[in-house]
Write an enzyme that holds these catalytic residues in place. Structure first.
Site, PDB file in Angstrom:
ATOM      1  N   ARG A 237       0.851  -1.179   0.000  1.00 52.23           N
ATOM      2  CA  ARG A 237       0.000   0.000   0.000  1.00 52.23           C
ATOM      3  C   ARG A 237       0.894   1.238   0.000  1.00 52.23           C
ATOM      4  NH1 ARG A 237      -3.480  -2.562  -1.775  1.00 52.23           N
ATOM      5  NH2 ARG A 237      -5.631  -2.844  -1.072  1.00 52.23           N
ATOM      6  N   GLU A 266      -3.504   7.781  -5.728  1.00 52.92           N
ATOM      7  CA  GLU A 266      -3.631   7.062  -6.987  1.00 52.92           C
ATOM      8  C   GLU A 266      -4.893   7.517  -7.716  1.00 52.92           C
ATOM      9  OE1 GLU A 266      -3.439   2.857  -6.234  1.00 52.92           O
ATOM     10  OE2 GLU A 266      -1.472   2.989  -5.296  1.00 52.92           O
ATOM     11  N   HIS A 285      -0.398   0.396 -10.358  1.00 55.97           N
ATOM     12  CA  HIS A 285      -1.060  -0.538  -9.439  1.00 55.97           C
ATOM     13  C   HIS A 285      -1.542  -1.779 -10.202  1.00 55.97           C
ATOM     14  CE1 HIS A 285      -3.275  -0.664  -5.329  1.00 55.97           C
ATOM     15  NE2 HIS A 285      -2.921  -1.874  -5.716  1.00 55.97           N
TER      16      HIS A 285
END
Length: 324
Positions: A237, A266, A285
Site C-alpha cells: 500500500r 492514486e 497498481h
C-alpha cells in the site's frame, strides 16, 4: 424472495449470471457520493454489496440499514471501517488467496527492472541513443546472490521469498509480527528487527497492508538507515512509505532506486517528482492485473457473497466473529 444486492463493479457475464440466480441485483457505476444519492432507495433495501473501491464507513451504513454482507474484490480492505461494520453485524469478505502468485510475480519484476534499468534502457533505445557498444552509464546492478529483505511475511511475502531464494540464490531477511516457520524452513529466511532489515537489505520489498501502525512506517529516518546501493520495492500500500521522504532519498542518493506499484495518491499525479526520476520504475497498481487473476478475484467475491448471505462463512472473512 431473493435478497437485494448492489453490484458496483463490472463482472464477466458468467459471474453476473451466477449473481442473478441468487439475488435481485442492481448494478451501479462505482460507489461514490453521487451513486449513493442516485440509488438511495436501492441501498435502503440492500442486504449485500459487491465491488471494489469506494468508502464503506459508518455514514455509508446509515444509508444501508439492511446490509448483512460486504464482498470486496480485493485483498486489501483499508477502505472499509471494520469496527463500524462489526458493530452493525455486517460481514466483510475479501479475496486474499487468488492473487498471491501474481503479485509476487509483479514484485520480482520490479526488482529486476529497477536493478537492471530495463525501463530506462528500453526508452533510450527507442530514442535512438543506442549507437554502439554500451558504456557504464547504461549499466545496472546484479540481483542474484544479493540480500532480499521482506517487510511483511504473509502469503505474498512467502511467494516472493520462493522466487528470490530458489530462482536467484538470494539470502532472505524478513520482519513481520511473528516468526514464519515455513519461510525459515523452506528458504532459510532470517527473522530480524526493522533496523537490521533496513541496514542489511540490498532489495527491501514491502508487502504490508495499510493500518494505523503501518502508515508512514518507512520515512526519512528509516530510509537513511538503508544502503546507498539499496533498491526499495513497494507493491503493498502506498502510504506505508512517506512519499516526500522517498523522493528526497532518491534525489539525494540516499538509496539507489525504487520500484513502485502503489502510491500515496492514486492515480499518481502528473506533476509527481517520481515521474521525473530515472531511478524510479512507476507502475499503475498492476499487482494483480492479469486476466486470469482478476477473473479469479471476481469469482471468489461472488462465491463469498453467496456463501455469506446463506450463513456459510468458513473462509475469506475479515471479521468472522460477527458470524458467531
Amino acid at each position: 424472495m431473493k435478497p437485494s444486492v448492489v453490484l458496483y463493479k463490472k463482472l464477466p457475464q458468467d459471474l453476473r449470471s451466477q449473481l442473478d440466480e441468487h439475488f435481485n441485483v442492481t448494478e451501479i457505476n462505482g460507489l461514490t457520493p453521487e451513486t449513493l444519492s442516485q440509488h438511495a432507495e436501492v441501498f435502503q433495501q440492500a442486504e449485500g454489496i459487491l465491488g471494489s473501491g469506494g468508502k464503506v464507513d459508518a455514514e455509508f451504513l446509515k444509508k444501508a440499514p439492511k446490509l448483512r454482507v460486504a464482498s470486496s474484490v480485493s485483498v486489501g480492505v483499508d477502505n472499509f471501517d471494520i469496527p463500524a461494520l462489526s458493530e452493525r453485524g455486517v460481514l466483510l469478505m475479501h479475496t486474499p488467496t487468488v492473487l498471491t502468485e501474481t503479485v509476487a510475480d509483479t514484485m520480482m519484476a520490479l526488482v529486476l527492472t529497477s536493478a537492471r534499468r530495463v525501463v530506462e534502457s528500453a526508452e533510450r533505445v527507442k530514442k535512438g541513443e543506442w549507437q554502439g557498444s554500451i558504456g557504464a552509464d547504461w549499466f545496472g546492478i546484479d540481483v542474484h546472490h544479493k540480500k532480499m529483505g521482506i517487510l511483511g511475511m504473509g502469503r505474498i511475502g512467502l511467494a516472493l521469498a520462493q522466487r528470490a531464494h530458489l530462482g536467484f540464490s538470494m539470502p532472505i531477511l524478513y520482519n513481520a509480527r511473528k516468526h514464519h516457520e515455513e519461510a525459515e524452513q523452506r528458504f532459510d529466511a532470517q527473522y530480524c528487527d526493522l533496523d537490521t532489515l533496513l541496514k542489511e537489505s540490498d532489495f527491501l520489498c514491502i508487502s504490508l497492508p495499510l493500518t494505523e501502525q503501518t502508515h508512514h512506517l518507512i520515512g526519512r529516518e528509516e530510509l537513511a538507515k538503508m544502503k546507498p546501493s539499496a533498491v526499495l520495492i513497494n507493491a503493498g500500500r502506498g502510504p506505508v512509505i512517506d512519499e516526500e521522504a522517498l523522493i528526497a532519498a532518491l534525489q539525494e542518493g540516499t538509496i539507489h532506486a525504487a520500484g513502485l506499484d502503489v502510491f500515496e495518491k492514486e492515480p499518481l499525479p502528473k506533476d509527481s517528482p517520481l515521474l521525473t526520476l530515472p531511478n524510479v520504475v512507476a507502475l499503475p497498481h498492476i499487482g494483480s492485473a492479469t486476466h486470469e487473476t482478476r477473473y479469479g478475484m471476481a469469482k471468489d467475491a461472488v462465491e463469498n457473497l453467496i456463501a455469506a448471505l446463506n450463513g456459510k462463512v468458513d473462509k475469506n472473512c475479515v471479521n468472522p466473529e460477527v458470524a458467531k
